[in-house]
Motif scaffolding. Structure first.
Motif, short mmCIF file in Angstrom:
data_model
loop_
_atom_site.label_atom_id
_atom_site.label_comp_id
_atom_site.label_asym_id
_atom_site.label_seq_id
_atom_site.Cartn_x
_atom_site.Cartn_y
_atom_site.Cartn_z
N VAL A 27 -5.73 -7.07 1.63
CA VAL A 27 -4.94 -7.50 -0.02
C VAL A 27 -3.71 -6.82 -0.31
CG1 VAL A 27 -4.77 -8.73 -2.15
CG2 VAL A 27 -6.83 -9.01 -0.05
N VAL A 28 -3.79 -5.31 -0.79
CA VAL A 28 -3.36 -4.77 -0.81
C VAL A 28 -2.37 -4.17 0.09
CG1 VAL A 28 -2.36 -1.62 -1.42
CG2 VAL A 28 -4.86 -3.40 -2.55
N LEU A 29 -2.26 -3.99 1.37
CA LEU A 29 -1.84 -3.57 2.30
C LEU A 29 -0.18 -5.18 2.09
CD1 LEU A 29 -2.45 -2.20 5.40
CD2 LEU A 29 -0.98 -1.63 3.91
N VAL A 30 -1.31 -6.20 2.21
CA VAL A 30 0.04 -7.19 2.48
C VAL A 30 0.78 -7.35 1.14
CG1 VAL A 30 0.12 -10.26 2.07
CG2 VAL A 30 -1.90 -9.20 3.80
N ALA A 31 0.28 -7.18 -0.62
CA ALA A 31 0.48 -7.25 -1.01
C ALA A 31 2.19 -6.65 -1.19
CB ALA A 31 -0.06 -7.02 -2.59
N GLY A 32 1.87 -5.19 -0.95
CA GLY A 32 3.21 -3.99 -1.11
C GLY A 32 4.26 -4.59 0.50
N VAL A 33 3.67 -5.23 1.32
CA VAL A 33 4.54 -5.47 2.21
C VAL A 33 5.46 -6.66 1.84
CG1 VAL A 33 4.76 -6.06 5.11
CG2 VAL A 33 3.49 -4.54 4.41
N GLY A 34 4.41 -7.25 1.43
CA GLY A 34 5.45 -8.98 0.70
C GLY A 34 6.21 -8.62 -0.05
N PHE A 35 6.47 -7.66 -0.73
CA PHE A 35 6.98 -6.92 -1.87
C PHE A 35 8.14 -6.60 -1.27
CE2 PHE A 35 8.79 -3.89 -5.22
CZ PHE A 35 9.52 -4.54 -5.61
N VAL A 36 7.99 -5.53 -0.33
CA VAL A 36 9.33 -5.10 0.74
C VAL A 36 9.97 -6.21 1.45
CG1 VAL A 36 10.02 -3.34 2.09
CG2 VAL A 36 8.05 -2.95 0.59
N LEU A 37 9.84 -6.95 1.34
CA LEU A 37 10.58 -8.61 2.62
C LEU A 37 10.41 -8.99 1.91
CD1 LEU A 37 7.46 -9.42 5.94
CD2 LEU A 37 9.63 -8.47 5.80
N TYR A 38 10.50 -9.01 0.52
CA TYR A 38 10.60 -10.29 -0.66
C TYR A 38 11.46 -10.10 -1.25
CZ TYR A 38 11.34 -11.65 -5.31
OH TYR A 38 12.21 -12.68 -6.56
N ARG A 39 11.72 -8.57 -1.35
CA ARG A 39 13.09 -7.93 -2.01
C ARG A 39 14.29 -8.02 -0.82
NH1 ARG A 39 14.32 -7.01 -7.16
NH2 ARG A 39 15.85 -7.40 -5.41
N PHE A 40 14.02 -7.77 0.57
CA PHE A 40 15.03 -7.56 1.28
C PHE A 40 16.06 -9.08 1.82
CE2 PHE A 40 14.48 -3.95 4.95
CZ PHE A 40 14.01 -3.07 3.85
#
Lengths: 283, 224
Positions: A27-40
């Motif tokens: 959950v933490v990983l997906v949230a982190g990577v998801g946030f970065v991808l969202y910003r990108f």
């Protein structure tokens, strides 16, 4: 994980707990990577327009030229650093104080001065002309000094019988070193040598700071072009992927050699110090 | 000598900034690196995979590229605002130099810590369990003391590498020791002399660290 010092083989309760941790971790990983991808995505880095530069023939050739410049600096630096390392390792092991002390001073000196400062000295201080020379000379002196230490450690770790036998057969000191000790040391130290070459490859990126036209330099140039929509982020991703691929290729080669060495009975097994070979790869 | 004395207003803050950069990044990477190492030896596979992925990617990326990303590409993502730094570009670049150095060095710290733990034979832990020590006691009085012996010398090397790597920030608008000479040239001073002073500064800082590391290595390898 039964081989770990830190943990027992888990029982039923521990297994359940580990599974819970795993879910939380995901959950933490997906949230982190998801946030970065969202910003990108939000700042438009995945827009098709920012990737069109890849299709232009001119851009491709520029990138290939830049890649070749990186590889060229790496190859020249690698060969020269090996030669420098071998010479100064022999110097440090010399029986004559007149040779040994200067060799040690040179090696310690070039290991202590940051590579950036070395390259600046050659480029801005002395003015060697084209940035290529400053980059290669800097890479050679710094990595050569590290390699000298690696070679020296390799020679010192060989069993004494090797040189004794060579002397007994009637070889001279130079012959003992070049025919018996160095070949074995190089072979035993191959993994450490190659991981130093990975460092050398990465450090070639410092050429960017003195406007050597390598990958980063071209990335900065292409990334600023307005018609392509200033694709700095996509280009950084591409360049990072190129570097990682090249370094992994070298690392894979090192592992392959190490495996082959282990099967080869001719190689003397030098006591492994796991904490140390990591450091050779530092910097 | 004149170049050094006439420009003490450049050298003083330059060296101080280098040391500040080094100390903050060292503290940061020791913490982050230890956390990564804990991930890499944890019994949960997904944690191990995440740690391994991070270390592989970062170790094979040039530090210059990490700086490059934060200096040029990261602002385009608009995750933080320049106004968060009081609109001061110098503070912005300094902060991201610290972040770049920390992210990069922690991968190496992680590998050192992990290989240190791996040098402790499994039998040591098994024996302490057989004696009835709890997990905390086993870690505190059996495993970690032995791991520290293996870890400290290579950790000093990693920190020396970090100290030298701070100079890369010179190329990315951070004022520190590496950028002194570039400022000197604006004043028309001899750049070669200026750079040699910078080099000497690093030699003076690094050689004692190397000596410390060698003596520790010698002393502790006997005791082991």
């Amino acid at each position: 994980m039964s081989a770990s010092v830190l943990f027992d083989i888990p029982g039923p309760k521990a297994r359940l707990r580990y599974r819970l941790y795993a879910v939380l971790g995901i959950v933490v990983l997906v949230a982190g990577v998801g946030f970065v991808l969202y910003r990108f995505a939000d700042s438009g880095q995945f827009d098709g327009a920012k990737w069109t530069w890849l299709e232009y023939k001119n851009v491709q050739t520029t990138m290939l030229d830049a890649l070749w410049n990186t590889i060229r600096a790496f190859l020249a630096g690698a060969v020269l650093a090996m030669v420098f390392g071998a010479i100064f390792a022999a110097g440090q092991l010399s029986d004559h104080k007149v040779v040994r002390v200067p060799a040690m001073v040179v090696v310690e000196l070039f290991r202590a001065v940051p590579l950036v400062v070395l390259i600046f000295i050659f480029h801005y201080g002395i003015g060697l002309g084209a940035p290529f020379y400053s980059v290669v000379l800097g890479l050679t002196l710094y990595n050569g000094s590290v390699l000298a230490e690696v070679f020296r450690a390799g020679v010192l770790s060989l069993p004494r019988g090797q040189s004794e036998a060579a002397y007994a057969v009637g070889m001279r000191k130079t012959q003992v070193m070049t025919l018996v000790l160095l070949p074995q040391a190089v072979r035993a130290m191959l993994p450490a040598i190659i991981s130093q070459l990975v460092v050398l490859l990465k450090d070639s990126a410092l050429g960017f700071l003195i406007t050597y036209e390598e990958l980063l330099y071209q990335a900065r140039y292409l990334g600023g072009i307005f018609e392509f929509g200033r694709p700095l982020v996509p280009i950084t991703i591409v360049v990072a992927a190129i570097y990682i691929a090249m370094c992994l290729l070298l690392t894979w080669f090192a592992n392959y050699l190490e495996k082959r060495n282990r099967r080869n009975k001719k190689v003397i097994d030098i006591e492994a110090k796991p904490a140390e070979d990591v450091v050779a790869a530092a910097v | 000598m004149d170049v050094l004395l006439d420009n003490l207003d450049l050298y003083g803050p330059g060296f101080l900034n280098t040391i500040e950069l080094f100390l903050i990044a060292a503290a940061g990477s020791l913490v982050l690196g230890t956390i990564l190492a804990m991930l890499r030896v944890s019994p949960v596979p997904i944690f191990r995979a995440a740690g391994t992925l991070y270390v592989t990617v970062v170790r094979n990326t040039p530090l210059t590229l990490v700086f490059f990303f934060f200096a040029f590409a990261f602002p385009l993502l608009k995750i933080v605002d320049a106004s968060d730094f009081g609109g001061s570009a110098a503070r912005y670049y300094f902060t991201f130099a610290v972040i770049s150095l920390t992210l990069y060095t922690s991968a190496f710290v992680c590998e050192v810590v992990r290989s240190g733990i791996n040098t402790v034979p499994v039998g040591q832990a098994e024996a302490s369990r057989a004696l009835g020590l709890t997990f905390g006691q086993m870690l505190g009085s059996v495993v970690l003391p032995q791991a520290t012996r293996a870890v400290v010398p290579p950790m000093v090397s990693t920190m020396i590498a970090l100290l030298k790597n701070t100079t890369i920030a010179a190329g990315f608008s951070v004022f520190q020791a590496g950028s002194i000479s570039l400022n000197l040239s604006e004043r028309g001073e001899n750049q070669l002399v200026g750079l040699l002073w910078v080099a000497l500064f690093f030699v003076i800082l690094v050689i004692p660290m190397t000596l410390l590391q060698r003596s520790l290595e010698k002393r502790w390898s006997i005791a082991r």
